[in-house]
Design an enzyme around this catalytic site. Sequence first.
Site, PDB file in Angstrom:
ATOM      1  N   HIS A 159       0.674  -1.252   0.061  1.00 46.11           N
ATOM      2  CA  HIS A 159      -0.081   0.018   0.030  1.00 46.11           C
ATOM      3  C   HIS A 159       0.958   1.150   0.011  1.00 46.11           C
ATOM      4  O   HIS A 159       0.500   2.245  -0.580  1.00 46.11           O
ATOM      5  CB  HIS A 159      -0.858  -0.074   1.180  1.00 46.11           C
ATOM      6  CG  HIS A 159      -0.203   0.040   2.368  1.00 46.11           C
ATOM      7  ND1 HIS A 159       0.124  -1.128   3.187  1.00 46.11           N
ATOM      8  CD2 HIS A 159       0.043   1.044   3.110  1.00 46.11           C
ATOM      9  CE1 HIS A 159       0.705  -0.573   4.366  1.00 46.11           C
ATOM     10  NE2 HIS A 159       0.560   0.534   4.427  1.00 46.11           N
ATOM     11  N   ASP A 160       1.999   1.139   0.748  1.00 47.71           N
ATOM     12  CA  ASP A 160       2.890   2.698   0.735  1.00 47.71           C
ATOM     13  C   ASP A 160       3.810   2.496  -0.152  1.00 47.71           C
ATOM     14  O   ASP A 160       4.896   3.445  -0.006  1.00 47.71           O
ATOM     15  CB  ASP A 160       3.248   2.777   2.142  1.00 47.71           C
ATOM     16  CG  ASP A 160       2.397   3.121   3.162  1.00 47.71           C
ATOM     17  OD1 ASP A 160       1.535   4.106   2.614  1.00 47.71           O
ATOM     18  OD2 ASP A 160       2.364   2.914   4.320  1.00 47.71           O
TER      19      ASP A 160
ATOM     20  N   LYS B 102       5.621   5.662  -1.325  1.00 45.89           N
ATOM     21  CA  LYS B 102       6.541   6.605  -0.331  1.00 45.89           C
ATOM     22  C   LYS B 102       7.950   6.381  -0.862  1.00 45.89           C
ATOM     23  O   LYS B 102       8.951   7.152  -0.358  1.00 45.89           O
ATOM     24  CB  LYS B 102       6.756   5.990   1.011  1.00 45.89           C
ATOM     25  CG  LYS B 102       5.151   6.658   1.741  1.00 45.89           C
ATOM     26  CD  LYS B 102       5.120   6.134   3.035  1.00 45.89           C
ATOM     27  CE  LYS B 102       3.993   6.536   3.663  1.00 45.89           C
ATOM     28  NZ  LYS B 102       3.779   6.264   5.056  1.00 45.89           N
TER      29      LYS B 102
ATOM     30  N   HIS C 249       1.908   9.888  -2.110  1.00 44.04           N
ATOM     31  CA  HIS C 249       2.342   8.580  -2.150  1.00 44.04           C
ATOM     32  C   HIS C 249       1.193   7.652  -2.740  1.00 44.04           C
ATOM     33  O   HIS C 249       1.342   6.831  -3.495  1.00 44.04           O
ATOM     34  CB  HIS C 249       2.981   8.016  -0.733  1.00 44.04           C
ATOM     35  CG  HIS C 249       1.893   7.486   0.140  1.00 44.04           C
ATOM     36  ND1 HIS C 249       1.369   8.326   0.937  1.00 44.04           N
ATOM     37  CD2 HIS C 249       1.281   6.557   0.552  1.00 44.04           C
ATOM     38  CE1 HIS C 249       0.340   7.856   1.792  1.00 44.04           C
ATOM     39  NE2 HIS C 249       0.502   6.377   1.510  1.00 44.04           N
TER      40      HIS C 249
ATOM     41  N   HIS D  39      -5.914   3.455  -0.187  1.00 43.43           N
ATOM     42  CA  HIS D  39      -5.979   3.125   1.284  1.00 43.43           C
ATOM     43  C   HIS D  39      -6.289   4.352   2.223  1.00 43.43           C
ATOM     44  O   HIS D  39      -6.183   4.122   3.559  1.00 43.43           O
ATOM     45  CB  HIS D  39      -4.561   2.230   1.563  1.00 43.43           C
ATOM     46  CG  HIS D  39      -3.232   3.025   1.484  1.00 43.43           C
ATOM     47  ND1 HIS D  39      -2.915   3.194   0.482  1.00 43.43           N
ATOM     48  CD2 HIS D  39      -2.779   3.522   2.594  1.00 43.43           C
ATOM     49  CE1 HIS D  39      -1.515   3.984   0.802  1.00 43.43           C
ATOM     50  NE2 HIS D  39      -1.529   4.131   2.004  1.00 43.43           N
ATOM     51  N   HIS D  40      -6.149   5.450   1.721  1.00 42.76           N
ATOM     52  CA  HIS D  40      -6.207   6.639   2.613  1.00 42.76           C
ATOM     53  C   HIS D  40      -7.419   7.286   2.146  1.00 42.76           C
ATOM     54  O   HIS D  40      -7.886   8.313   2.890  1.00 42.76           O
ATOM     55  CB  HIS D  40      -5.029   7.729   2.534  1.00 42.76           C
ATOM     56  CG  HIS D  40      -3.838   7.189   2.960  1.00 42.76           C
ATOM     57  ND1 HIS D  40      -3.838   6.866   4.575  1.00 42.76           N
ATOM     58  CD2 HIS D  40      -2.685   6.957   2.611  1.00 42.76           C
ATOM     59  CE1 HIS D  40      -2.649   6.637   4.751  1.00 42.76           C
ATOM     60  NE2 HIS D  40      -1.744   6.365   3.856  1.00 42.76           N
TER      61      HIS D  40
ATOM     62  N   ASP E 199      -4.146  -0.664   8.237  1.00 40.95           N
ATOM     63  CA  ASP E 199      -2.835   0.032   8.262  1.00 40.95           C
ATOM     64  C   ASP E 199      -2.764   1.027   9.458  1.00 40.95           C
ATOM     65  O   ASP E 199      -1.829   1.436  10.352  1.00 40.95           O
ATOM     66  CB  ASP E 199      -2.986   1.095   7.106  1.00 40.95           C
ATOM     67  CG  ASP E 199      -1.797   1.643   6.873  1.00 40.95           C
ATOM     68  OD1 ASP E 199      -0.513   1.716   7.167  1.00 40.95           O
ATOM     69  OD2 ASP E 199      -1.769   3.018   6.149  1.00 40.95           O
TER      70      ASP E 199
HETATM   71  P1  C2E Z   1       1.461   6.310   8.892  1.00 42.77           P
HETATM   72  O1  C2E Z   1       2.372   6.360   9.796  1.00 42.77           O
HETATM   73  O2  C2E Z   1       1.492   4.600   8.593  1.00 42.77           O
HETATM   74  O3  C2E Z   1      -0.071   6.299   9.400  1.00 42.77           O
HETATM   75  C1  C2E Z   1      -1.014   5.625   8.605  1.00 42.77           C
HETATM   76  C2  C2E Z   1      -2.189   6.446   8.749  1.00 42.77           C
HETATM   77  O4  C2E Z   1      -2.599   5.901  10.328  1.00 42.77           O
HETATM   78  C3  C2E Z   1      -2.396   7.842   8.928  1.00 42.77           C
HETATM   79  O5  C2E Z   1      -2.822   8.426   7.487  1.00 42.77           O
HETATM   80  C4  C2E Z   1      -3.386   8.231   9.917  1.00 42.77           C
HETATM   81  O6  C2E Z   1      -4.909   7.923   9.386  1.00 42.77           O
HETATM   82  C5  C2E Z   1      -3.245   7.261  10.841  1.00 42.77           C
HETATM   83  N1  C2E Z   1      -2.302   7.838  11.983  1.00 42.77           N
HETATM   84  C6  C2E Z   1      -1.156   7.492  12.176  1.00 42.77           C
HETATM   85  N2  C2E Z   1      -0.829   8.312  13.407  1.00 42.77           N
HETATM   86  C7  C2E Z   1      -1.824   8.733  13.695  1.00 42.77           C
HETATM   87  C8  C2E Z   1      -2.081   9.764  14.949  1.00 42.77           C
HETATM   88  O7  C2E Z   1      -1.351   9.960  15.765  1.00 42.77           O
HETATM   89  N3  C2E Z   1      -3.507   9.981  15.105  1.00 42.77           N
HETATM   90  C9  C2E Z   1      -4.357   9.722  14.339  1.00 42.77           C
HETATM   91  N4  C2E Z   1      -5.632  10.061  14.748  1.00 42.77           N
HETATM   92  N5  C2E Z   1      -4.339   8.933  13.237  1.00 42.77           N
HETATM   93  C10 C2E Z   1      -2.858   8.522  12.936  1.00 42.77           C
HETATM   94  P2  C2E Z   1      -2.267  10.010   7.217  1.00 42.77           P
HETATM   95  O8  C2E Z   1      -2.669  10.820   8.333  1.00 42.77           O
HETATM   96  O9  C2E Z   1      -3.036  10.170   5.965  1.00 42.77           O
HETATM   97  O10 C2E Z   1      -0.717   9.948   7.043  1.00 42.77           O
HETATM   98  C11 C2E Z   1      -0.063   9.202   6.045  1.00 42.77           C
HETATM   99  C12 C2E Z   1       1.327   9.184   6.228  1.00 42.77           C
HETATM  100  O11 C2E Z   1       1.853  10.481   6.535  1.00 42.77           O
HETATM  101  C13 C2E Z   1       1.655   8.544   7.461  1.00 42.77           C
HETATM  102  O12 C2E Z   1       1.650   7.148   7.570  1.00 42.77           O
HETATM  103  C14 C2E Z   1       3.170   9.045   7.819  1.00 42.77           C
HETATM  104  O13 C2E Z   1       3.993   8.404   7.092  1.00 42.77           O
HETATM  105  C15 C2E Z   1       3.076  10.476   7.232  1.00 42.77           C
HETATM  106  N6  C2E Z   1       2.549  11.540   8.519  1.00 42.77           N
HETATM  107  C16 C2E Z   1       1.484  11.730   8.911  1.00 42.77           C
HETATM  108  N7  C2E Z   1       1.568  12.763   9.748  1.00 42.77           N
HETATM  109  C17 C2E Z   1       2.826  12.873  10.014  1.00 42.77           C
HETATM  110  C18 C2E Z   1       3.623  13.701  10.996  1.00 42.77           C
HETATM  111  O14 C2E Z   1       3.022  14.348  11.682  1.00 42.77           O
HETATM  112  N8  C2E Z   1       5.041  13.610  10.900  1.00 42.77           N
HETATM  113  C19 C2E Z   1       5.413  12.749  10.010  1.00 42.77           C
HETATM  114  N9  C2E Z   1       6.844  12.819   9.913  1.00 42.77           N
HETATM  115  N10 C2E Z   1       4.739  12.012   9.098  1.00 42.77           N
HETATM  116  C20 C2E Z   1       3.421  11.970   9.061  1.00 42.77           C
HETATM  117  C1  SIN Z   2       3.854   4.405   6.879  1.00 40.81           C
HETATM  118  O1  SIN Z   2       2.975   4.928   6.127  1.00 40.81           O
HETATM  119  O2  SIN Z   2       4.646   5.257   7.469  1.00 40.81           O
HETATM  120  C2  SIN Z   2       3.836   3.125   7.228  1.00 40.81           C
HETATM  121  C3  SIN Z   2       2.365   2.871   7.827  1.00 40.81           C
HETATM  122  C4  SIN Z   2       1.544   2.964   6.373  1.00 40.81           C
HETATM  123  O3  SIN Z   2       1.202   3.889   6.176  1.00 40.81           O
HETATM  124  O4  SIN Z   2       1.213   1.845   6.481  1.00 40.81           O
HETATM  125 FE    FE Z   3      -0.195   5.220   3.287  1.00 42.48          FE
HETATM  126 FE    FE Z   4       0.909   2.159   6.088  1.00 43.71          FE
END
Ligand code: C2E
Ligand code: SIN
Ligand code: FE
Ligand code: FE
Length: 371
Positions: free
Chosen positions: A229-230, A233, A258, A284-285, A313
């Site tokens: 899915h990612d 990235k 991504h 997936h988003h 995810d």
């Molecule tokens: P990810 O880290 O794998 O997160 C995937 C999804 O999990 C996020 O999609 C969000 O729906 C949920 N999620 C993750 N952490 C949290 C959280 O702390 N609170 C809530 N309510 N939901 C959470 P999203 O938001 O579309 O983000 C996509 C990707 O963007 C993330 O994948 C990550 O790689 C990046 N990302 C998002 N926010 C941040 C951030 O504040 N800092 C950094 N460095 N990366 C971020």
């Molecule tokens: C990432 O996104 O940082 C990995 C987690 C995910 O989106 O599945």
């Molecule tokens: Fe993703």
């Molecule tokens: Fe992911």
Amino acid sequence: MFKEELSPEQLLKIIFEYTAKIASETELKRVLVLMANMGREMILSDRCTVWLIDDVHSELYTTVAHGVDEIRIPYGTGLVGSAITTGESIIIKDAYHDPRHNADNDRKTGYHTKSIITVPFRNNDGEIIGAYQAVNKLTEIDYFTERDLEMLTLAASYAGKSLESVMLHQEIVDTQREIISTMGEIGEIRSKETGNHVKRVAEYSYVLALGLGMDPAEAEVLRTVSPMHDIGKVAIPDAVLNKPGKLTDEEYDLIKSHTQIGYQLLKGSKRKLLSAAAIVAEQHHEKWDGNGYPNGRKGEEIHIFGRITAVADVFDALSAERVYKAAWPLERIEALFREERGRHFDPKVVDVFFRELPKLLEIRDRLTDVE
Ligand code: C2E
Ligand code: SIN
Ligand code: FE
Ligand code: FE
Ligand code: SIN
């Protein structure tokens, strides 16, 4: 107790029935079973085996033999080996009077081989790719005749052609699996995620899909592709992807791309697995209420693979520590899924999530990340 030879009508019926079944079958193992059964019924033998050549190991092998598991023998040995190396069919009235017979298997299994018929078969290029072997004639005359040879030769000529196309199909599927798992790993390394994230998402998706009542073969497709899915990235700069703490709006927009990048990478393929992977990468988003990205799809406009992977995810993202957030305790995760039921997530998938939570937690424990 002896069987009667078949009439031409009975023979035709067997041939028509089996060729129809074989033509609609894509799984190698099932094709081999059908072929073995067809051969056995056509010539009234006790057992029938379809042998294939394993070039890599210089062996002959069969995955299906009536009454026995997989057998492997060195290339060129036994009667099958002679038939395959010489290209000649062999009929034998009593195996124990023939030096080419390899009696090892009888010794292992306690079965007594007497009459044998062996017919090699070829692919569309005329290369020998295997052999049919039938053992022990069940009629009163307890050996195979010239007529049996004709029948089995007919079956073999059909088998050669069908097997080749099934084996090519199998190879394509295997290649796709390999590409997909390699790509999943690349995406994982790029986003600095420890080893098991993609594996966990795969297993969570699979459990959720089965819990929704999805066809197991379809659930297996999702399990194979959800780790990708990612993949998009790979194109996001490290400084953004691994930035500790909050993202600016521009940075977040970049990360959001991504989904489209992953889709662009994969969408060109007509292959079943790769096109399923493209859907998951793109969707997936998306959110059930239409507020997700990249396209703001809503409800069932989002492919079920996307709706399931979203839950898998996020469950994994919240369970884990990320550069920008700490791991959440389970109660907080559960509260989020209750809150987002019907908003971010498909309510049906959330219901299955809660029902299957013990299994999901077991997977989480089993595939835990070791630092
Ligand atoms: P990810 O880290 O794998 O997160 C995937 C999804 O999990 C996020 O999609 C969000 O729906 C949920 N999620 C993750 N952490 C949290 C959280 O702390 N609170 C809530 N309510 N939901 C959470 P999203 O938001 O579309 O983000 C996509 C990707 O963007 C993330 O994948 C990550 O790689 C990046 N990302 C998002 N926010 C941040 C951030 O504040 N800092 C950094 N460095 N990366 C971020
Ligand atoms: C990432 O996104 O940082 C990995 C987690 C995910 O989106 O599945
Ligand atoms: Fe993703
Ligand atoms: Fe992911
Ligand atoms: C990773 O994504 O693998 C690290 C975070 C996690 O455990 O999910």
